[in-house]
Design a protein around this motif. Structure first.
Motif, mmCIF file in Angstrom:
data_model
loop_
_atom_site.group_PDB
_atom_site.id
_atom_site.type_symbol
_atom_site.label_atom_id
_atom_site.label_comp_id
_atom_site.label_asym_id
_atom_site.label_seq_id
_atom_site.Cartn_x
_atom_site.Cartn_y
_atom_site.Cartn_z
ATOM 1 N N GLN A 74 47.615 59.294 112.951
ATOM 2 C CA GLN A 74 47.626 58.544 111.690
ATOM 3 C C GLN A 74 47.296 57.076 111.926
ATOM 4 O OE1 GLN A 74 47.983 59.886 108.608
ATOM 5 N NE2 GLN A 74 47.490 57.872 107.813
ATOM 6 N N ALA A 75 47.815 56.511 112.985
ATOM 7 C CA ALA A 75 47.565 55.093 113.268
ATOM 8 C C ALA A 75 46.081 54.828 113.486
ATOM 9 C CB ALA A 75 48.379 54.650 114.487
ATOM 10 N N THR A 76 45.435 55.651 114.310
ATOM 11 C CA THR A 76 44.015 55.397 114.596
ATOM 12 C C THR A 76 43.127 55.750 113.410
ATOM 13 O OG1 THR A 76 43.834 57.536 115.719
ATOM 14 C CG2 THR A 76 44.221 55.593 117.089
ATOM 15 N N GLU A 77 43.512 56.764 112.645
ATOM 16 C CA GLU A 77 42.717 57.103 111.454
ATOM 17 C C GLU A 77 42.797 56.000 110.404
ATOM 18 O OE1 GLU A 77 44.053 60.967 110.200
ATOM 19 O OE2 GLU A 77 42.868 61.989 111.744
ATOM 20 N N SER A 78 43.844 55.186 110.452
ATOM 21 C CA SER A 78 44.021 54.108 109.475
ATOM 22 C C SER A 78 43.273 52.835 109.848
ATOM 23 C CB SER A 78 45.513 53.787 109.341
ATOM 24 O OG SER A 78 46.208 54.916 108.878
ATOM 25 N N LEU A 79 42.762 52.773 111.074
ATOM 26 C CA LEU A 79 42.012 51.586 111.501
ATOM 27 C C LEU A 79 40.751 51.411 110.671
ATOM 28 C CD1 LEU A 79 41.914 51.628 115.400
ATOM 29 C CD2 LEU A 79 42.850 49.825 113.961
ATOM 30 N N LEU A 80 40.482 50.186 110.305
ATOM 31 C CA LEU A 80 39.218 49.889 109.638
ATOM 32 C C LEU A 80 38.089 50.053 110.650
ATOM 33 C CD1 LEU A 80 40.260 46.688 107.678
ATOM 34 C CD2 LEU A 80 39.935 48.998 106.762
ATOM 35 N N PRO A 81 36.923 50.503 110.201
ATOM 36 C CA PRO A 81 35.810 50.725 111.138
ATOM 37 C C PRO A 81 35.462 49.495 111.978
ATOM 38 C CG PRO A 81 35.286 51.657 108.999
ATOM 39 C CD PRO A 81 36.582 50.902 108.844
ATOM 40 N N GLN A 82 35.556 48.306 111.402
ATOM 41 C CA GLN A 82 35.195 47.102 112.160
ATOM 42 C C GLN A 82 36.201 46.772 113.259
ATOM 43 O OE1 GLN A 82 35.602 47.233 108.833
ATOM 44 N NE2 GLN A 82 36.677 45.459 108.034
ATOM 45 N N ARG A 83 37.373 47.388 113.243
ATOM 46 C CA ARG A 83 38.361 47.177 114.309
ATOM 47 C C ARG A 83 38.131 48.111 115.488
ATOM 48 N NH1 ARG A 83 42.930 44.045 114.355
ATOM 49 N NH2 ARG A 83 42.481 44.476 116.512
ATOM 50 N N ARG A 84 37.327 49.144 115.289
ATOM 51 C CA ARG A 84 37.091 50.120 116.358
ATOM 52 C C ARG A 84 36.074 49.577 117.353
ATOM 53 N NH1 ARG A 84 39.106 55.038 115.112
ATOM 54 N NH2 ARG A 84 39.816 55.280 112.972
ATOM 55 N N ARG A 85 36.315 49.881 118.611
ATOM 56 C CA ARG A 85 35.346 49.474 119.625
ATOM 57 C C ARG A 85 34.113 50.359 119.498
ATOM 58 N NH1 ARG A 85 36.695 52.086 125.349
ATOM 59 N NH2 ARG A 85 37.553 54.019 124.595
ATOM 60 N N ILE A 86 33.021 49.846 119.945
ATOM 61 C CA ILE A 86 31.789 50.624 119.930
ATOM 62 C C ILE A 86 31.620 51.218 121.319
ATOM 63 C CG2 ILE A 86 29.296 50.541 119.652
ATOM 64 C CD1 ILE A 86 29.703 48.240 117.699
ATOM 65 N N THR A 87 31.685 52.520 121.393
ATOM 66 C CA THR A 87 31.523 53.197 122.678
ATOM 67 C C THR A 87 30.049 53.291 123.025
ATOM 68 O OG1 THR A 87 31.403 55.374 121.660
ATOM 69 C CG2 THR A 87 33.603 54.584 122.275
ATOM 70 N N ALA A 88 29.762 53.555 124.268
ATOM 71 C CA ALA A 88 28.375 53.704 124.711
ATOM 72 C C ALA A 88 27.701 54.840 123.955
ATOM 73 C CB ALA A 88 28.325 53.952 126.214
ATOM 74 N N ARG A 89 28.440 55.928 123.722
ATOM 75 C CA ARG A 89 27.882 57.075 122.985
ATOM 76 C C ARG A 89 27.537 56.677 121.546
ATOM 77 N NH1 ARG A 89 31.357 62.351 122.975
ATOM 78 N NH2 ARG A 89 30.463 62.470 125.044
ATOM 79 N N ALA A 90 28.429 55.944 120.891
ATOM 80 C CA ALA A 90 28.166 55.511 119.516
ATOM 81 C C ALA A 90 26.992 54.534 119.470
ATOM 82 C CB ALA A 90 29.414 54.873 118.922
ATOM 83 N N ARG A 91 26.903 53.667 120.484
ATOM 84 C CA ARG A 91 25.803 52.699 120.543
ATOM 85 C C ARG A 91 24.462 53.434 120.682
ATOM 86 N NH1 ARG A 91 27.672 49.770 124.532
ATOM 87 N NH2 ARG A 91 28.969 48.572 123.147
ATOM 88 N N ARG A 92 24.418 54.458 121.577
ATOM 89 C CA ARG A 92 23.186 55.242 121.749
ATOM 90 C C ARG A 92 22.821 55.974 120.461
ATOM 91 N NH1 ARG A 92 25.553 56.426 126.714
ATOM 92 N NH2 ARG A 92 26.304 58.421 125.934
ATOM 93 N N ALA A 93 23.815 56.539 119.799
ATOM 94 C CA ALA A 93 23.561 57.261 118.548
ATOM 95 C C ALA A 93 23.019 56.312 117.492
ATOM 96 C CB ALA A 93 24.846 57.938 118.056
ATOM 97 N N ALA A 94 23.561 55.114 117.409
ATOM 98 C CA ALA A 94 23.078 54.129 116.432
ATOM 99 C C ALA A 94 21.647 53.722 116.749
ATOM 100 C CB ALA A 94 23.999 52.915 116.424
ATOM 101 N N LEU A 95 21.342 53.546 118.032
ATOM 102 C CA LEU A 95 19.988 53.192 118.423
ATOM 103 C C LEU A 95 19.012 54.304 118.098
ATOM 104 C CD1 LEU A 95 20.651 51.383 121.822
ATOM 105 C CD2 LEU A 95 19.885 50.345 119.673
ATOM 106 N N GLN A 96 19.426 55.551 118.335
ATOM 107 C CA GLN A 96 18.571 56.698 118.030
ATOM 108 C C GLN A 96 18.345 56.830 116.529
ATOM 109 O OE1 GLN A 96 20.562 59.944 119.972
ATOM 110 N NE2 GLN A 96 19.623 59.516 121.954
ATOM 111 N N ASP A 97 19.381 56.598 115.750
ATOM 112 C CA ASP A 97 19.249 56.653 114.283
ATOM 113 C C ASP A 97 18.299 55.569 113.794
ATOM 114 O OD1 ASP A 97 20.918 58.823 114.073
ATOM 115 O OD2 ASP A 97 22.673 57.647 113.457
ATOM 116 N N GLY A 98 18.366 54.398 114.415
ATOM 117 C CA GLY A 98 17.507 53.285 114.038
ATOM 118 C C GLY A 98 16.055 53.530 114.412
ATOM 119 N N ALA A 99 15.829 54.315 115.442
ATOM 120 C CA ALA A 99 14.476 54.606 115.908
ATOM 121 C C ALA A 99 13.809 55.719 115.089
ATOM 122 C CB ALA A 99 14.488 54.990 117.374
ATOM 123 N N SER A 100 14.622 56.478 114.365
ATOM 124 C CA SER A 100 14.082 57.612 113.601
ATOM 125 C C SER A 100 13.382 57.171 112.347
ATOM 126 C CB SER A 100 15.201 58.567 113.191
ATOM 127 O OG SER A 100 15.873 59.028 114.330
#
Length: 99
Positions: free
Chosen positions: A73-99
């Motif tokens: 519950q605690a982590t699900e309540s975190l606002l997205p901007q408080r979450r760290r960006i993992t390497a996997r999420a960064r790669r996914a964002a880059l791939q989405d941006g390239a599409s």
């Protein structure tokens, strides 16, 4: 079998530290205590007080009841901007941006 409240708080704090990429030293600064004091609370050698829980919840921008409910519950309540960006999420964002 459910976790005791003190165990839930320690687990929630650990999950929040991980989810945000913060260190115990970062949280200690927010609490106005030393990193060693946070470590003692996390190890169970000292207890998290209700006042501590209020400060921790405010620091992470969540309701104190979400903190007391446990790590999920605690982590699900975190606002997205408080979450760290993992390497996997960064790669996914880059791939989405390239599409």
């Amino acid at each position: 079998m459910s976790m005791a409240l003190d165990e839930r708080v320690r687990s929630a704090v650990a999950a929040l530290l991980y989810a945000t990429g913060e260190s115990q030293a970062d949280l200690a600064t927010a609490l106005g205590v030393s990193q060693a004091q946070v470590s003692r609370r996390q190890s169970g050698a000292a207890a998290w007080s209700l006042a501590d829980c209020d400060v921790v919840a405010a620091h992470y921008g969540i309701d104190v009841l979400d903190l007391l409910a446990g790590p999920t519950q605690a982590t699900e309540s975190l606002l997205p901007q408080r979450r760290r960006i993992t390497a996997r999420a960064r790669r996914a964002a880059l791939q989405d941006g390239a599409s």
